[in-house]
Write a protein that holds these residues in place. Structure first.
Motif, PDB file in Angstrom:
ATOM      1  N   SER A  18       0.790  -1.233   0.000  1.00  7.94           N
ATOM      2  CA  SER A  18       0.000   0.000   0.000  1.00  7.94           C
ATOM      3  C   SER A  18       0.826   1.289   0.000  1.00  7.94           C
ATOM      4  O   SER A  18       0.403   2.263  -0.632  1.00  7.94           O
ATOM      5  CB  SER A  18      -1.010   0.001   1.143  1.00  7.94           C
ATOM      6  OG  SER A  18      -0.382  -0.010   2.388  1.00  7.94           O
ATOM      7  N   SER A  44       0.106  11.203   4.771  1.00  6.32           N
ATOM      8  CA  SER A  44      -0.295  10.123   5.687  1.00  6.32           C
ATOM      9  C   SER A  44      -1.767   9.769   5.493  1.00  6.32           C
ATOM     10  O   SER A  44      -2.149   8.599   5.638  1.00  6.32           O
ATOM     11  CB  SER A  44      -0.015  10.526   7.130  1.00  6.32           C
ATOM     12  OG  SER A  44      -0.700  11.714   7.458  1.00  6.32           O
ATOM     13  N   GLN A  45      -2.593  10.745   5.155  1.00  6.72           N
ATOM     14  CA  GLN A  45      -4.008  10.454   4.906  1.00  6.72           C
ATOM     15  C   GLN A  45      -4.165   9.587   3.661  1.00  6.72           C
ATOM     16  O   GLN A  45      -4.940   8.635   3.649  1.00  6.72           O
ATOM     17  CB  GLN A  45      -4.795  11.745   4.738  1.00  6.72           C
ATOM     18  CG  GLN A  45      -6.272  11.503   4.514  1.00  6.72           C
ATOM     19  CD  GLN A  45      -7.061  12.784   4.343  1.00  6.72           C
ATOM     20  OE1 GLN A  45      -6.501  13.867   4.322  1.00  6.72           O
ATOM     21  NE2 GLN A  45      -8.363  12.660   4.213  1.00  6.72           N
ATOM     22  N   ARG A  46      -3.406   9.885   2.617  1.00  7.55           N
ATOM     23  CA  ARG A  46      -3.461   9.076   1.399  1.00  7.55           C
ATOM     24  C   ARG A  46      -2.930   7.668   1.673  1.00  7.55           C
ATOM     25  O   ARG A  46      -3.480   6.683   1.162  1.00  7.55           O
ATOM     26  CB  ARG A  46      -2.660   9.736   0.284  1.00  7.55           C
ATOM     27  CG  ARG A  46      -2.740   8.991  -1.047  1.00  7.55           C
ATOM     28  CD  ARG A  46      -2.056   9.754  -2.150  1.00  7.55           C
ATOM     29  NE  ARG A  46      -2.740  10.981  -2.474  1.00  7.55           N
ATOM     30  CZ  ARG A  46      -3.720  11.085  -3.385  1.00  7.55           C
ATOM     31  NH1 ARG A  46      -4.091  10.031  -4.069  1.00  7.55           N
ATOM     32  NH2 ARG A  46      -4.289  12.235  -3.630  1.00  7.55           N
ATOM     33  N   LEU A  47      -1.876   7.573   2.457  1.00 11.12           N
ATOM     34  CA  LEU A  47      -1.340   6.249   2.817  1.00 11.12           C
ATOM     35  C   LEU A  47      -2.385   5.429   3.566  1.00 11.12           C
ATOM     36  O   LEU A  47      -2.582   4.243   3.282  1.00 11.12           O
ATOM     37  CB  LEU A  47      -0.084   6.405   3.664  1.00 11.12           C
ATOM     38  CG  LEU A  47       1.183   6.831   2.936  1.00 11.12           C
ATOM     39  CD1 LEU A  47       2.266   7.207   3.931  1.00 11.12           C
ATOM     40  CD2 LEU A  47       1.660   5.726   2.019  1.00 11.12           C
ATOM     41  N   ALA A  48      -3.064   6.063   4.525  1.00 15.63           N
ATOM     42  CA  ALA A  48      -4.066   5.351   5.321  1.00 15.63           C
ATOM     43  C   ALA A  48      -5.252   4.929   4.453  1.00 15.63           C
ATOM     44  O   ALA A  48      -5.754   3.794   4.572  1.00 15.63           O
ATOM     45  CB  ALA A  48      -4.541   6.225   6.476  1.00 15.63           C
ATOM     46  N   THR A  49      -5.695   5.815   3.583  1.00 19.43           N
ATOM     47  CA  THR A  49      -6.821   5.495   2.702  1.00 19.43           C
ATOM     48  C   THR A  49      -6.472   4.348   1.761  1.00 19.43           C
ATOM     49  O   THR A  49      -7.247   3.399   1.597  1.00 19.43           O
ATOM     50  CB  THR A  49      -7.229   6.742   1.885  1.00 19.43           C
ATOM     51  OG1 THR A  49      -7.580   7.785   2.783  1.00 19.43           O
ATOM     52  CG2 THR A  49      -8.382   6.439   0.954  1.00 19.43           C
ATOM     53  N   THR A  50      -5.303   4.439   1.160  1.00 17.64           N
ATOM     54  CA  THR A  50      -4.876   3.383   0.233  1.00 17.64           C
ATOM     55  C   THR A  50      -4.682   2.061   0.970  1.00 17.64           C
ATOM     56  O   THR A  50      -5.038   1.002   0.450  1.00 17.64           O
ATOM     57  CB  THR A  50      -3.576   3.798  -0.482  1.00 17.64           C
ATOM     58  OG1 THR A  50      -3.783   5.065  -1.096  1.00 17.64           O
ATOM     59  CG2 THR A  50      -3.182   2.795  -1.547  1.00 17.64           C
ATOM     60  N   ALA A  51      -4.141   2.114   2.177  1.00 19.96           N
ATOM     61  CA  ALA A  51      -3.958   0.887   2.964  1.00 19.96           C
ATOM     62  C   ALA A  51      -5.306   0.249   3.298  1.00 19.96           C
ATOM     63  O   ALA A  51      -5.458  -0.978   3.206  1.00 19.96           O
ATOM     64  CB  ALA A  51      -3.185   1.192   4.237  1.00 19.96           C
ATOM     65  N   ALA A  52      -6.288   1.072   3.660  1.00 13.73           N
ATOM     66  CA  ALA A  52      -7.610   0.531   3.983  1.00 13.73           C
ATOM     67  C   ALA A  52      -8.260  -0.114   2.761  1.00 13.73           C
ATOM     68  O   ALA A  52      -8.826  -1.214   2.845  1.00 13.73           O
ATOM     69  CB  ALA A  52      -8.500   1.635   4.544  1.00 13.73           C
TER      70      ALA A  52
END
Length: 139
Positions: A18, A44-52
């Protein structure tokens, strides 16, 4: 047990990938970027969204395939679809760079799975279904 293993593998692979997939969401839509596969630093928001998104799609791919020869094909589709979801939400388009790559990956892994399982009839059905979807979306 087979389904649980597939879910775990699919989710883990997509979660591990991710950060790279999040970087791709920034460069793939840019038609001028000739080195789009390198990606750019993601928030970090994009990382979290993509990881989810990757976690959910990877788990669904693993649940669908289980611990079978189809698992690599389904996980590769989950990996390609994860950045496509983000890009489509932001830009309302699906870049050919990823769509073609995911189609090639699905074809290669589908052929491998059919060979391992000796299930060419199922591969024929998958190709027929893909052709029908292509025709509908093309029209």
């Amino acid at each position: 047990m087979s389904t649980v293993a597939g879910i775990a593998v699919g989710a883990a692979v997509c979660l591990a990938a991710s950060p790279y997939l999040a970087r791709l969401t920034l460069t793939v839509p840019d038609r001028e970027d000739r080195r789009w596969w390198h990606g750019r630093q993601a928030s970090s928001q994009r990382l979290a969204t993509t990881a989810a998104i990757g976690l959910v799609l990877g788990a669904l791919a693993g649940a669908s395939a289980g611990w079978t020869a189809l698992l690599p094909a389904f996980v590769s589709l989950a990996l390609a679809t994860t950045p496509l979801v983000v890009i489509d939400f932001e830009h309302h388009r699906l870049p050919n760079r990823l769509v073609v790559a995911s189609a090639v990956g699905a074809a290669v892994f589908g052929l491998l799975a059919a060979g391992v399982r000796d299930d060419w009839h199922a591969l024929l059905h998958a190709v027929e279904g893909a052709a029908a979807v292509f025709v509908v979306l093309f029209l």
